[in-house]
Scaffold this motif. Structure first.
Motif, mmCIF file in Angstrom:
data_model
loop_
_atom_site.group_PDB
_atom_site.id
_atom_site.type_symbol
_atom_site.label_atom_id
_atom_site.label_comp_id
_atom_site.label_asym_id
_atom_site.label_seq_id
_atom_site.Cartn_x
_atom_site.Cartn_y
_atom_site.Cartn_z
ATOM 1 N N HIS A 26 -12.543 -9.438 -19.324
ATOM 2 C CA HIS A 26 -11.811 -9.310 -18.066
ATOM 3 C C HIS A 26 -10.331 -9.596 -18.278
ATOM 4 N N GLN A 30 -7.415 -6.842 -17.771
ATOM 5 C CA GLN A 30 -6.449 -7.135 -16.707
ATOM 6 C C GLN A 30 -5.031 -7.212 -17.254
ATOM 7 N N MET A 35 -8.405 -0.899 -14.712
ATOM 8 C CA MET A 35 -9.423 -1.090 -13.685
ATOM 9 C C MET A 35 -10.686 -0.357 -14.111
ATOM 10 N N THR A 37 -15.239 -0.761 -14.642
ATOM 11 C CA THR A 37 -16.440 -1.589 -14.730
ATOM 12 C C THR A 37 -16.864 -1.751 -16.180
ATOM 13 N N PHE A 84 -10.623 3.937 -9.829
ATOM 14 C CA PHE A 84 -11.364 2.712 -9.537
ATOM 15 C C PHE A 84 -10.537 1.847 -8.597
ATOM 16 N N GLN A 85 -11.223 1.059 -7.782
ATOM 17 C CA GLN A 85 -10.539 0.206 -6.820
ATOM 18 C C GLN A 85 -10.248 -1.187 -7.370
ATOM 19 N N ARG A 86 -10.980 -1.590 -8.415
ATOM 20 C CA ARG A 86 -10.820 -2.938 -8.950
ATOM 21 C C ARG A 86 -11.390 -3.005 -10.354
ATOM 22 N N LEU A 87 -11.258 -4.172 -10.961
ATOM 23 C CA LEU A 87 -11.812 -4.429 -12.287
ATOM 24 C C LEU A 87 -12.996 -5.377 -12.144
ATOM 25 N N ARG A 88 -14.133 -4.973 -12.710
ATOM 26 C CA ARG A 88 -15.327 -5.818 -12.658
ATOM 27 C C ARG A 88 -15.963 -5.893 -14.040
ATOM 28 N N ASP A 225 -17.098 7.332 -10.607
ATOM 29 C CA ASP A 225 -15.851 6.750 -10.131
ATOM 30 C C ASP A 225 -15.338 7.628 -9.000
ATOM 31 N N ASP A 226 -14.129 7.374 -8.530
ATOM 32 C CA ASP A 226 -13.623 8.067 -7.343
ATOM 33 C C ASP A 226 -13.375 9.557 -7.550
#
Length: 241
Positions: A26, A30, A35, A37, A84-88, A225-226
């Motif tokens: 992560h 980051q 971003m 998964t 992607f909306q975020r990093l997971r 993804d989007d």
């Protein structure tokens, strides 16, 4: 605006430090502005990341500095925005779920078939079957010419599906999926079940698009993804570009 690099990659390798690895992965992603998964399980890693090309390449260099991930190969595509909306980074029981805990991938390996070789088989009219191991809704978006659709709602249904095609055990069968990871389990499972001539498309559909294009393919390929789906030229078919 700079183009966004998108990568998909996986590696089956024993991981016994997943909690610590979750944090370091992560932080490394980051720090490079990425971003997406990352999935970690006892059996390995599966990742989908996007960001500036320099950041993606830097992350891959960092990841490969760990000997366990040194051989990892990525499938690349490009977009105008991050899909992607975020990093997971998530811990899972399996990096691709099939619920067959006694499956030993090393015991019944299936050979890889390179993308250009599959195209050649099609071009020459070679006698083979091609089996789509993806979910039915993915197949409906696009698939290879004459591909067999197992009509499964999830990959966990694939082992039971094999019972319905036992008559094909003597046929030459090429398995394929989006990026190759599902076939890493599907093909050995078929070998264990007595299918004698099973191959897996190396790198999956995305590597085929990257190396060969759309020859013998019909439609688009779903991605998670989007962007929604990709055309054979790896451009987004809908959603974010």
């Amino acid at each position: 605006m700079s183009r966004i690099a998108n990568i998909a990659a996986y590696r089956f390798v024993e991981l016994d430090d997943r909690e610590a690895l979750k944090t370091s992965l992560h932080d490394a992603a980051q720090a490079r502005g990425l971003m997406g998964t990352v999935l970690l399980a006892p059996e390995g890693i599966n990742l989908f990341l996007a960001g500036p090309e320099a950041g993606v390449r830097g992350f891959l260099d960092w990841l490969r500095s760990d000997a366990r991930f040194a051989p990892i190969e990525a499938k690349w595509s490009w977009s105008d925005s991050v899909p992607f909306q975020r990093l997971r980074v998530r811990l899972k029981r399996e990096i691709v779920t099939i619920r067959t805990p006694d499956l030993d991938l090393a015991a019944t390996p299936a050979p890889y078939l390179p993308a250009d070789e599959l195209k050649r088989w099609y071009d020459e009219g070679r006698d083979f079957l091609i089996l789509d191991t993806r979910n039915e809704w993915e197949v409906q978006e696009g698939t290879f010419e004459n591909a067999i659709d197992p009509h499964i709602a999830s990959f966990g249904e694939f082992p039971r599906y094999l019972e319905s095609i036992e008559s094909l055990k003597d046929k030459t069968i090429v398995t394929f999926c989006t990026g190759g990871i599902r076939c890493e389990k599907a093909a050995p499972l078929m070998k264990r079940a007595g299918f004698g001539h099973v191959y897996q498309l190396e790198g999956g559909i995305l590597k085929y698009f990257e190396q060969v294009g759309g020859a013998h393919w019909r439609g688009n390929c779903v991605v998670f993804d989007d962007r929604g789906a990709l055309r054979p030229d790896l451009s987004p078919a809908r959603g974010k570009t």
